[in-house]
Enzyme design. Structure first.
Site, PDB file in Angstrom:
ATOM      1  CG  HIS A   1      -1.511   0.696   1.313  1.00 15.94           C
ATOM      2  ND1 HIS A   1      -1.730   2.075   1.898  1.00 15.94           N
ATOM      3  CD2 HIS A   1      -3.602   1.321   1.202  1.00 15.94           C
ATOM      4  CE1 HIS A   1      -2.978   2.830   1.668  1.00 15.94           C
ATOM      5  NE2 HIS A   1      -3.460   1.989   1.295  1.00 15.94           N
TER       6      HIS A   1
ATOM      7  CG  ASP B   1       0.856  -2.661   5.527  1.00 18.35           C
ATOM      8  OD1 ASP B   1       0.567  -2.406   7.174  1.00 18.35           O
ATOM      9  OD2 ASP B   1       0.866  -1.218   4.828  1.00 18.35           O
TER      10      ASP B   1
ATOM     11  CD  GLN C   1      -6.573  -4.728   4.185  1.00 15.61           C
ATOM     12  OE1 GLN C   1      -7.061  -5.248   4.550  1.00 15.61           O
ATOM     13  NE2 GLN C   1      -6.569  -3.762   3.420  1.00 15.61           N
TER      14      GLN C   1
ATOM     15  CE  LYS D   1      -7.079  -0.443   6.267  1.00 15.85           C
ATOM     16  NZ  LYS D   1      -7.973   0.095   5.001  1.00 15.85           N
TER      17      LYS D   1
ATOM     18  CB  CYS E   1      -3.467   3.099  -2.001  1.00 17.41           C
ATOM     19  SG  CYS E   1      -4.621   3.990  -1.002  1.00 17.41           S
TER      20      CYS E   1
END
Ligand code: 7TS
Length: 416
Positions: A123, A200, A203, A226, A366
């Site tokens: 991202h 990261d 997700q 999220k 993104c």
């Protein structure tokens, strides 16, 4: 334990509405998830009962607000098995957490000619902060590629890591391809050259059990919004000793120890990295989101999404004329499913599908590097969460039938 979506959906008031005269089907969970009533109640309760600034007042409301805010910090630490609550910093979002690391650790430890290793599926939040660092320092960026079936090319990544590598920063789960990356294996590679290993987890943490220490990363970043929580709260997890060794990111109230005319000293971590009044109410409400997830169990959440994703992949594949970007093996992927339709641009697909009350996302997500790598300008993406049901996949497929009616079947057209 499997998830009873019939019961769960009762907890999400927003899901019970019509959009364009059809029941809402919300399949844009990679962008943000919906909030259960419990999270909304926690937010309202805080403003109705406990609202006060934290860490400074000694009156009852300030004590209550501070206790609840710090309780979320401890709760977050145990949720991802971080080494210590003192290593949990609340930011605005994942993007800010990654910027914090690039600015503070990066400025201290990355120099001219050093290397930062990323992947093409990152991202922009996990690219641009490192680009800015590389530009400040004259460092060089390297990107590991993906395999034709949408997995991370781990051999390519390995070949990029050298003794000059100072940072390796990768996504745990791609917001476009759904791909889950072999983080523990990458941790070994980063460690072997003494590089900082950043994950990261925007997700992954919302969708599966994540054990930061088992993964072997130095830094983990994710966003509350999220994972059923409010917007405006991000989480940076790192060992407290790592944070202690860093200079501050932003200056202001609460992050200092002593302020003099020409210089100041800093508060202990994590407060050194939380300048000014933080997002108190939303952090407190995040605790209610973690309650909700823990009661369901993250393994059950993962299993539910895996089944639903398998169903969606199956239906999309048998639809015909659709290219799925990303692995087809549901053990190697999460519930973000990107695809292209032969006959229609993703924005047209998304618009027609919206007319059916189905919320999906179209665009570059993104992830422009990945779009270039896939040689597509954009994709259409459906992304699932714990409240989604197979009948919602069916609603998406019905809506795609409508796209086909409007645009015609590409293969039929080319046959004429
Ligand atoms: N990293 C990944 C893997 C993401 O998916 C996102 C947001 C971010 C970082 C940034 O999170 P933020 O909370 O700082 O914005 N992904 C998306 C998406 O796929 N659609 O909208 C936001």
């Amino acid at each position: 334990m499997t998830i009873d979506t019939g019961r769960i959906r009762e907890d999400f008031p927003i899901l019970h509405q019509e959009v364009h005269g059809r029941p809402l089907v919300y399949l844009d969970n990679a962008a943000t998830t919906q909030k259960p009533q419990r999270v909304i109640d926690a937010l309202v309760r805080y403003y109705q009962r406990d609202n006060a600034n934290i860490h400074r007042g000694i009156h009852q409301l300030a004590v209550r607000a501070t206790e609840q805010y710090e309780a979320t910090r401890s709760r977050v630490a145990s949720f991802v098995n971080a080494p210590d609550p003192r290593g949990i910093v609340f930011t605005r979002n994942t993007s800010e957490a990654l910027n914090l690391v690039a600015r503070t650790w990066g400025d201290e430890h990355v120099g001219e000619g050093d290397e930062i290793v990323l992947t093409v599926m990152e991202h922009h939040s996990n690219i641009v902060p490192w680009q800015l660092l590389a530009q400040r320092k004259g460092a060089c960026l390297k990107y590991a590629t993906t395999t034709p079936d949408g997995r991370l090319d781990i051999d390519h990544l390995r070949s990029l890591i050298t003794p000059r590598t100072r940072v390796v920063s990768v996504t745990h789960a791609s917001n476009v391809l759904g791909t889950i990356t072999p983080v523990s294996e990458i941790a070994e590679m980063a460690k072997s050259v003494g590089a900082l290993f950043v994950v990261d987890a925007a997700q992954s943490v919302p969708h599966m059990a994540v054990d930061m220490q088992a993964l072997g990363c130095d830094v983990l970043a994710f966003s509350a919004h999220k994972m059923l929580g409010p917007t405006g709260v991000g989480v940076l997890c790192a060992p407290p000793e790592l944070l202690e060794s860093l200079p501050p990111f932003l200056g202001g109230g609460e992050m200092i120890s002593v302020v003099r005319e020409d210089a100041s000293t800093w508060a202990d971590v994590p407060h050194k990295f939380e300048a000014g009044t933080p997002n108190i109410g939303d952090v407190i409400a995040l605790n209610a989101a973690l309650d909700y997830l823990e009661e369901l169990g993250m393994d059950a959440v993962r299993e539910h999404e895996r089944d639903l994703t398998a169903y969606a992949l199956d239906r999309l594949q048998s639809f015909g004329g659709i290219t799925i970007h990303g692995p087809l093996d549901v053990d190697e992927r999460g519930g973000a499913v990107s695809f292209s339709m032969d006959e229609a641009h993703p924005h047209d697909v998304s618009t027609i599908v919206d007319g059916h009350g189905v919320a999906i996302r179209a665009g570059h997500h993104c992830a422009q590097l990945l779009m270039r790598h896939l040689r597509v300008p954009a994709t259409t993406r459906a992304s699932f969460y714990l409240y989604n049901e197979p009948r919602e996949v069916d609603a998406l497929i019905d809506a795609l039938e409508d796209v086909r009616r409007v645009f015609g079947h590409a293969s039929a057209r080319s046959a004429v």
